[in-house]
Structures are given as C-alpha cells and as structure tokens.
Scaffold this motif. Structure first.
Motif, PDB file in Angstrom:
ATOM      1  N   LEU A 175      15.198   5.033  17.336  1.00 28.66           N
ATOM      2  CA  LEU A 175      15.267   4.748  18.771  1.00 28.66           C
ATOM      3  C   LEU A 175      14.328   5.646  19.575  1.00 28.66           C
ATOM      4  N   GLY A 176      14.010   6.825  19.044  1.00 24.00           N
ATOM      5  CA  GLY A 176      13.213   7.770  19.814  1.00 24.00           C
ATOM      6  C   GLY A 176      14.060   8.413  20.899  1.00 24.00           C
ATOM      7  N   TYR A 177      13.412   9.064  21.832  1.00 32.80           N
ATOM      8  CA  TYR A 177      14.108   9.677  22.961  1.00 32.80           C
ATOM      9  C   TYR A 177      15.316  10.500  22.487  1.00 32.80           C
ATOM     10  N   TYR A 178      15.072  11.464  21.624  1.00 30.50           N
ATOM     11  CA  TYR A 178      16.173  12.251  21.067  1.00 30.50           C
ATOM     12  C   TYR A 178      16.902  13.079  22.124  1.00 30.50           C
ATOM     13  N   SER A 179      16.238  13.328  23.249  1.00 24.98           N
ATOM     14  CA  SER A 179      16.929  14.038  24.326  1.00 24.98           C
ATOM     15  C   SER A 179      18.101  13.185  24.835  1.00 24.98           C
ATOM     16  N   ARG A 180      17.969  11.870  24.756  1.00 24.57           N
ATOM     17  CA  ARG A 180      19.079  10.999  25.167  1.00 24.57           C
ATOM     18  C   ARG A 180      20.255  11.134  24.198  1.00 24.57           C
ATOM     19  N   ALA A 181      19.965  11.262  22.931  1.00 30.53           N
ATOM     20  CA  ALA A 181      21.036  11.454  21.941  1.00 30.53           C
ATOM     21  C   ALA A 181      21.726  12.798  22.188  1.00 30.53           C
ATOM     22  N   ARG A 182      20.926  13.829  22.477  1.00 31.46           N
ATOM     23  CA  ARG A 182      21.501  15.140  22.778  1.00 31.46           C
ATOM     24  C   ARG A 182      22.392  15.070  24.018  1.00 31.46           C
ATOM     25  N   ASN A 183      21.896  14.388  25.050  1.00 28.02           N
ATOM     26  CA  ASN A 183      22.677  14.257  26.280  1.00 28.02           C
ATOM     27  C   ASN A 183      23.935  13.420  26.069  1.00 28.02           C
ATOM     28  N   LEU A 184      23.839  12.394  25.242  1.00 28.03           N
ATOM     29  CA  LEU A 184      25.012  11.583  24.918  1.00 28.03           C
ATOM     30  C   LEU A 184      26.079  12.460  24.265  1.00 28.03           C
ATOM     31  N   HIS A 185      25.648  13.301  23.350  1.00 24.76           N
ATOM     32  CA  HIS A 185      26.550  14.203  22.651  1.00 24.76           C
ATOM     33  C   HIS A 185      27.158  15.222  23.622  1.00 24.76           C
ATOM     34  N   LYS A 186      26.311  15.821  24.466  1.00 24.19           N
ATOM     35  CA  LYS A 186      26.794  16.787  25.460  1.00 24.19           C
ATOM     36  C   LYS A 186      27.767  16.117  26.434  1.00 24.19           C
TER      37      LYS A 186
END
Length: 180
Positions: A34-45
């Motif tokens: 999917l890319g945009y790993y900052s979105r995955a980090r933010n989803l987790h946070k």
C-alpha cells in the motif's frame, strides 16, 4: 484497490483492541504494497489512543477526532459531519473554488491564512439540519459544475456569484505561482 488490504487488516485485527495490541512488524507486513507507511503507523497509534483514552470507543466529535494521530482538519470535519452529523464544514479544493468564486474571495488559497478564511466562510453557511448533505453538495458542485473552466451559462448560482457578476470567474480561486 485497497479493499483486499482492508479485508486482510480487519481479519487480522477484528477489534480496535486487537489493532492496538498488534506488533508493528505484523501490521507493516499486512500493509505491504500500500505504501504510505506513516499511515499504518498513525493507524496503530490511533488504535492505541482510542483504547487508552476512549475505552475503545471511536470519538464522535470534531474536537476529539482532531486529536487522533494522522487526522487533520479535513478528515476530522469529514468524519464528524458524514458519520456523526456534526455541523462542521469540510473544506477541500472544490469548496475553495466554489466559495472563492461565489463570494469573490481574494485570499490566496496557497497562503497560510486560506484554510481559516474558507473554513470560517463555509462554517457560516452551514445549516444545522443535514450538515453532511450540505458538505456533500458543495464538494460535488465544485467537482461537477464549478470546475476550473466552468460553463457559467448553466450554473444555478450564476445570479448570486460575485465573480460571475464581475466577469472574473477565471481569476478565482486566487493562487500564487510557485517559484522554482
């Protein structure tokens, strides 16, 4: 395109508690592609924040949504309006264009003041009944009618539109040229 990822993620993490407790490496493996790993980090946070600060319940107001990691003014207003019927203006590029033309707003949309100016204007127009309908309508109007090169002869707002009255429709929205 993202639907298979959504199904993978919700199967692996069926509740916000599961996502909050997840190992970041596992989340990233499912997110891969999917890319945009900052979105995955933010989803987790965000999942952790919802569990810790909201007892696992998703916030329902703009004031609380804006505090979630990775959620900005546009996303918070959109969720508050569309999901929870809060009278909160959603301001995107289409809304900038419509409002700048109808009211002949000279504020440069690339300026730091623009979001505040246009959000305030949109909020002043916001009805208390069906705010989601208003937000959807103004965004769609900008996407379908008040486009970059509009046909004002068929526009239902032409008689109210200040830029149309002044024959300056193409001057709006005001946007400074980026220097190379």
């Amino acid at each position: 395109q993202g639907l298979p990822y959504f199904y993978k993620l919700t199967e692996a993490f069926p509740t916000v508690y599961d996502l909050a407790a997840a190992d970041e490496t596992t989340l990233f493996r499912l997110w891969q592609g999917l890319g945009y790993y900052s979105r995955a980090r933010n989803l987790h946070k965000t999942a952790k924040h919802i569990v810790e600060s909201h007892a696992g319940k998703f916030p329902t107001t703009n004031a609380e949504l804006i505090k979630l990691p990775g959620v900005g003014p546009y996303t918070a207003a959109a969720i508050a309006s569309f999901a929870f019927d809060e009278a909160k203006a959603v301001v995107d590029g289409n809304v900038f264009r419509v409002l700048s033309r109808v009211f002949a707003v000279e504020t440069d949309i690339a300026s730091s003041a623009a979001r505040g100016v246009f959000t305030s204007l949109a909020q002043s127009l916001m009805p208390t009944q069906d705010p989601a309908g208003f937000n959807q309508a103004i965004m769609e109007f900008g996407a379908l009618q008040c486009i970059p090169a509009p046909d004002c002869s068929v526009c239902p707002l032409a008689v109210f539109c200040q830029s149309n009255k002044e024959h300056r429709v193409t001057d709006f929205p005001v946007k400074s040229k980026k220097t190379k």
